[in-house]
Design a protein around this motif. Structure first.
Motif, mmCIF file in Angstrom:
data_model
loop_
_atom_site.group_PDB
_atom_site.id
_atom_site.type_symbol
_atom_site.label_atom_id
_atom_site.label_comp_id
_atom_site.label_asym_id
_atom_site.label_seq_id
_atom_site.Cartn_x
_atom_site.Cartn_y
_atom_site.Cartn_z
ATOM 1 N N ARG A 167 0.310 -1.829 -13.448
ATOM 2 C CA ARG A 167 1.267 -3.063 -13.448
ATOM 3 C C ARG A 167 2.501 -3.016 -12.488
ATOM 4 O O ARG A 167 3.336 -3.871 -12.406
ATOM 5 N N THR A 168 2.341 -1.802 -11.610
ATOM 6 C CA THR A 168 3.605 -1.482 -11.000
ATOM 7 C C THR A 168 3.224 -1.405 -9.473
ATOM 8 O O THR A 168 2.187 -0.826 -9.183
ATOM 9 N N LYS A 169 4.193 -1.438 -8.639
ATOM 10 C CA LYS A 169 4.085 -1.213 -7.051
ATOM 11 C C LYS A 169 3.617 0.273 -6.847
ATOM 12 O O LYS A 169 2.784 0.595 -6.127
ATOM 13 N N TRP A 170 4.278 0.850 -7.534
ATOM 14 C CA TRP A 170 3.976 2.605 -7.389
ATOM 15 C C TRP A 170 2.600 2.991 -7.555
ATOM 16 O O TRP A 170 1.694 3.568 -6.996
ATOM 17 N N ARG A 173 0.242 1.599 -5.137
ATOM 18 C CA ARG A 173 0.388 2.662 -3.680
ATOM 19 C C ARG A 173 -0.538 3.853 -4.032
ATOM 20 O O ARG A 173 -1.247 4.287 -3.166
ATOM 21 N N LEU B 358 3.640 -6.730 -0.837
ATOM 22 C CA LEU B 358 3.789 -6.543 -2.376
ATOM 23 C C LEU B 358 5.235 -6.758 -3.143
ATOM 24 O O LEU B 358 5.417 -7.271 -4.251
ATOM 25 N N ASP B 359 6.216 -6.439 -2.288
ATOM 26 C CA ASP B 359 7.432 -6.779 -2.798
ATOM 27 C C ASP B 359 8.067 -8.196 -3.070
ATOM 28 O O ASP B 359 8.967 -8.042 -4.124
ATOM 29 N N GLY B 362 6.591 -8.239 -6.918
ATOM 30 C CA GLY B 362 7.117 -7.410 -7.667
ATOM 31 C C GLY B 362 8.575 -7.066 -7.720
ATOM 32 O O GLY B 362 9.277 -7.486 -6.593
ATOM 33 N N ARG B 363 9.067 -6.531 -8.718
ATOM 34 C CA ARG B 363 10.457 -6.203 -8.736
ATOM 35 C C ARG B 363 10.842 -5.166 -7.877
ATOM 36 O O ARG B 363 10.113 -4.293 -7.512
ATOM 37 N N ALA B 364 12.335 -5.065 -7.441
ATOM 38 C CA ALA B 364 12.708 -3.860 -6.615
ATOM 39 C C ALA B 364 12.652 -2.480 -7.329
ATOM 40 O O ALA B 364 12.492 -2.629 -8.677
ATOM 41 N N GLY B 365 12.900 -1.614 -6.781
ATOM 42 C CA GLY B 365 12.736 -0.196 -7.372
ATOM 43 C C GLY B 365 11.558 0.641 -7.033
ATOM 44 O O GLY B 365 10.592 0.030 -6.557
ATOM 45 N N TRP B 366 11.773 1.666 -7.654
ATOM 46 C CA TRP B 366 10.733 2.788 -7.160
ATOM 47 C C TRP B 366 9.381 2.543 -7.794
ATOM 48 O O TRP B 366 8.313 2.387 -7.393
ATOM 49 N N LEU B 367 9.539 2.022 -9.078
ATOM 50 C CA LEU B 367 8.295 1.688 -9.868
ATOM 51 C C LEU B 367 7.916 0.270 -9.574
ATOM 52 O O LEU B 367 6.829 0.007 -9.108
ATOM 53 N N GLY B 368 8.763 -0.666 -9.570
ATOM 54 C CA GLY B 368 8.701 -1.952 -9.035
ATOM 55 C C GLY B 368 7.458 -2.522 -10.059
ATOM 56 O O GLY B 368 6.289 -2.746 -9.734
ATOM 57 N N TRP B 369 7.771 -3.331 -11.087
ATOM 58 C CA TRP B 369 6.914 -4.010 -12.160
ATOM 59 C C TRP B 369 6.369 -5.314 -11.276
ATOM 60 O O TRP B 369 6.959 -5.942 -10.657
ATOM 61 N N LEU B 370 5.092 -5.345 -11.262
ATOM 62 C CA LEU B 370 4.311 -6.429 -10.610
ATOM 63 C C LEU B 370 3.995 -7.736 -11.490
ATOM 64 O O LEU B 370 3.820 -7.442 -12.780
ATOM 65 N N ASP B 371 4.153 -8.778 -10.809
ATOM 66 C CA ASP B 371 3.970 -10.133 -11.441
ATOM 67 C C ASP B 371 2.626 -10.790 -11.211
ATOM 68 O O ASP B 371 2.457 -11.189 -10.283
#
Lengths: 321, 501
Positions: A167-170, A173, B358-359, B362-371
């Motif tokens: 669920r996260t961008k990390w 990636r 993807l930005d 998704g929220r900003a930040g290192w982990l960045g929660w995806l909607d």
């Protein structure tokens, strides 16, 4: 893999007495907690297509670090922080070597395995570090509902890690670097940064496992994590996460950990010797690793007998001759 | 009924993959000394037919007859039946010699277990001569150009002394001279009485080489006619199933502002001292022979290689060798290697579509929660924008798409960021006419909206038809830039081969 785990538990519960007793199940879970936590980090690394052979050494090093800080400062919090920092720092160093210097992970982490283990042994003169606070030992013995805190911790970490992966961008990636690093690079993913972070995260999870193991053993030694490496990697592979990267999940690894845990527990209840257990464990890992290939082979054989109805497309590269 | 001269007879072949029908009741024949072109859009079923004829897959029903006997099953079976296949992407071993590659399928005929290099070389030499190879049997495949490798691939097919050959897009990665050479070999083989099934997207090749065209659409044969009864427009509409607008869409007028400015660009190896500008709304074509450095220029501009010279976007200089900076400045890069660098073949299509932007979901930040909802919205929108046809939905794996649709994904992922400069390297290679026309229209629409386009293509007609200006590469240098009015096939070739303008 879940059906296989259920089948294993059903079969073992008929063969043994007391496998499904509450005390025994708690026993399996608490014995699996350390491997389970370290396997989270290993899963992330393997998802990128890498491998971390230094897991066991980092478990030892961070356990020793936390026990040493605890016994010298008397502070539980400082001890835990020290252990986690040590693990994450080693992981970041390994990650930087893999990501920036582009050395293959197998070589870097194999070197890490020896160097970290050797340095730790040297620093503690081969002794076990202790004592640690009683409350800390309780962490691996008891907790809510009679289940040790360490087990609850592992469960929470699995949920968090799975959410981070999917669920996260990390997490995206990480999967993309493993699936095809060129696609990732051209699409603007900072591959080196992602790779570095994955090894640092793996170091952190190894460190958490090291701290939990220290609590379970009421002290830490440099070599205490060494036997765990194969269980950690074995659990990930058993779970079905691809060693080529890009495919897998923490739920799979969790099932792999439990499979190994119940298998080992069941065999002990049956009174099997160590070497018997090794053979059986190896056989299951072999089966899991070759499940896809075996299924394909069986299908092909059955269709060959029945006639040409379900042919197998093969790689085009094999076509000419 | 098999006529006595038929070398390949495809008889009522049907085949489904996981419930999706790929070919349905296909029948046609290829006679000895005849070239039959197999035409159709991507996904029409040509590859399936090729693989069935080549023995790689077995049909669900129907069969293929070679000469008189029904072919034994499997690759080894088709070899003995005298059919060889020349593949689109070469399947050679880069670290083996040409001789070893050519005779690979025949090593088992060697006495004993020892392979004798000298004997291999001697056996391979006449076959290489037959395809007009300018290199020897001892050369390593690694050192050969794409065109030379294709010749090795053909030599490999000839080594079996086949009575029938299937050519699958044999010229897709070749330059003009190499393409000519391949076509001559095909004509020569036809003259020798070999039956040839020729699969190609290039209309000129179909019309020059074939005596008959079999057109496939949606897994069925829709036409089987002598080539001389067809013209290009008819053939294209048979393939697509509707009338196609002829020619390229009209080009919008470029704006006066400079979008991209490249000065003294080099990569420390293949290219050096390349300078050019592209205006907003302009389509700049980059032509040149294979290996002239076109791809290297594109990669250096995008920041994938090289740190020599300067690249400016809208007046701001870019940090060189940094893909992230290029993307942030509004560049998009559509690679020539779409399967290797363009999209994830073994992950959901949606992930390939959303990864560049993807930005935004998704929220900003290192982990960045995806909607998840926003991501689905984005990927659906992008899929529609490029007219993506994904039968299994966007959750299916990228590898399940046809080539044209894979390319649409590779282009679509960049449209999320509304790029100001789109670099396309061979965007329509190996793509059917329908998808090709859609991609051309998309490029013109982007230019009309004010984006700049850097278009690399080996297809002369594409470069000349779509570009406001054409830059021609020769030997790592930009040999010249031609205006639309000056750019003709002859003037481009003259510059590309080192002649003066």
């Amino acid at each position: 893999m879940l059906p296989a785990l259920i089948l294993l538990i059903v079969v073992l519960s008929f063969l043994t007495d007391g496998l499904l007793a509450k005390s025994n199940i708690i026993n399996v879970f608490s014995q699996s907690a350390v491997v389970a936590i370290a396997a989270i980090g290993a899963t992330f690394v393997i998802l990128t297509g890498g491998i971390d052979l230094s897991v066991g050494s980092v478990i030892g090093a961070s356990g020793v670090a936390s026990a040493w800080v605890m016994s010298t400062t008397g502070s539980l919090a400082l001890g835990i922080a020290g252990g986690l920092f040590a693990g994450a720092a080693i992981g970041a160093l390994v990650g930087a070597t893999v990501a920036k210097l582009k050395v293959v992970p197998f070589a870097v982490t194999l070197a890490g395995l020896y160097v970290v283990s050797g340095c730790t042994t040297l620093l503690v003169h081969g002794k076990t570090i202790g004592p640690v606070p009683t409350g800390f030992i309780q962490f691996s013995i008891d907790g809510p509902g009679g289940v040790p805190d360490s087990v609850w911790l592992a469960v929470v970490l699995y949920v968090l890690a799975q959410v981070a992966l999917t669920r996260t961008k990390w997490g995206r990636r990480v999967l993309h670097v493993g699936a095809n690093v060129e696609v990732a690079r051209i699409s603007g993913i900072r591959v080196a940064r992602t790779t570095l972070s994955v090894y640092a995260v793996a170091g952190l999870f190894s460190a958490i496992a090291g701290v939990v193991l220290t609590s379970g053993l009421a002290g830490a030694s440099a070599s205490m994590g060494s036997p765990l490496l194969l269980n950690v990697v074995g659990a990930v592979v058993l779970g079905g996460t691809s060693l080529a990267g890009g495919r897998g999940s923490l739920l799979r690894t969790g099932i792999g950990v439990l499979f190994l845990g119940f298998l080992s527990n069941g065999m002990s209840l049956l009174g099997l010797q160590d070497y018997d257990q090794q053979i059986v464990t190896g056989a299951f890992i072999f089966l899991a690793a070759s499940a896809d290939g075996l299924a394909r082979w069986l299908r092909r054989r059955s269709t060959a007998r029945r006639g040409p109805s379900d042919p197998q497309p093969q790689a085009a590269g094999m076509a000419t001759g | 009924m098999l006529s006595p001269v038929s070398a390949i007879a495809v008889e009522g072949v049907s085949k489904a993959f996981g419930g999706i029908v790929a070919v349905d009741g296909v029948s046609f024949t290829v006679s000895a000394g005849e070239v039959v072109a197999l035409a159709g859009e991507n996904g029409a079923g040509k590859s399936t037919i090729k693989n069935i004829v080549g023995g790689l897959i077995r049909p669900d029903s129907g069969g293929v007859r070679f000469g008189v006997a029904l072919a034994a099953e499997g690759v080894a079976g088709t070899k003995h039946s005298g059919v060889a296949t020349v593949h689109q992407e070469t399947s050679l071993f880069p670290d083996l010699t040409v001789a070893e590659n050519v005779l690979l399928g025949h090593l088992s005929g060697e006495p004993g277990v020892i392979v004798r290099p000298r004997r291999l070389r001697r056996a391979a030499a006449p076959i290489l001569k037959r395809v007009g190879a300018g290199f020897g049997p001892e050369a390593l495949v690694r050192d050969l150009s794409a065109g030379q490798r294709q010749l090795v691939e053909i030599a490999k097919a000839l080594a079996a002394e086949p009575r029938a050959i299937v050519f699958d897009e044999p010229t897709a990665s070749l330059n003009l001279a190499e393409r000519e050479l391949v076509m001559r070999i095909v004509e020569q083989l036809r003259g020798e009485g070999v039956a040839i099934l020729y699969i190609s997207h290039y209309m000129e090749e179909i019309f020059r080489l074939s005596q008959r065209v079999v057109v496939m659409r949606d897994g069925r044969v829709v036409a089987d006619q002598p080539t001389r009864q067809l013209d290009r427009g008819t053939l294209e509409s048979l393939m697509v199933g509707r009338e196609l607008a002829q020619g390229h869409p009209p080009l919008p007028k470029p704006q006066s502002t400079i979008m991209l400015s490249v000065r003294k660009l080099g990569d420390g190896g293949r290219i050096s001292d390349v300078s050019f500008d592209i205006a907003a709304g302009e389509i700049f074509g980059l032509a040149g022979l294979m290996g002239s450095g076109r791809t290297e220029v594109a990669r250096a501009v995008f920041g994938l290689a090289g740190k020599i010279g300067t690249v400016e976007m809208a007046g701001r200089q870019l940090r060189r060798g940094n893909v992230g900076a290029s993307i942030a400045a509004g560049m998009a890069f559509i690679t020539e290697d779409r399967r290797g660098e363009g999209l994830f073949l073994e992950r959901p299509i949606a992930e390939s579509l959303s990864m560049v932007d993807l930005d935004s979901v998704g929220r900003a930040g290192w982990l960045g929660w995806l909607d998840g909802g926003a991501e689905r919205g984005l990927t659906t929108r992008l899929g529609q924008k490029v007219h993506l046809v994904a039968r299994g939905g966007l959750g299916a794996q990228g590898g399940s798409l046809s080539g044209g649709n894979q390319q649409k994904v590779v282009i679509g992922k960049w449209l999320a960021r509304e790029p100001r400069l789109i670099i396309l390297d061979e965007p329509t290679r190996g793509i059917d006419v329908g998808a090709k026309a859609e991609i051309h229209r998309l490029l013109v629409d982007l230019a009309r909206a004010g984006s700049s386009v850097l278009l690399i293509s080996s297809e002369m007609e594409e470069v000349l038809g779509l570009s406001h200006r054409v830059g021609v590469m020769h030997n790592g240098h930009l040999a010249g830039v031609l205006d639309r009015s000056q750019a003709t096939q002859e003037s481009v070739i003259r510059l590309a081969t080192g002649g003066a303008r």
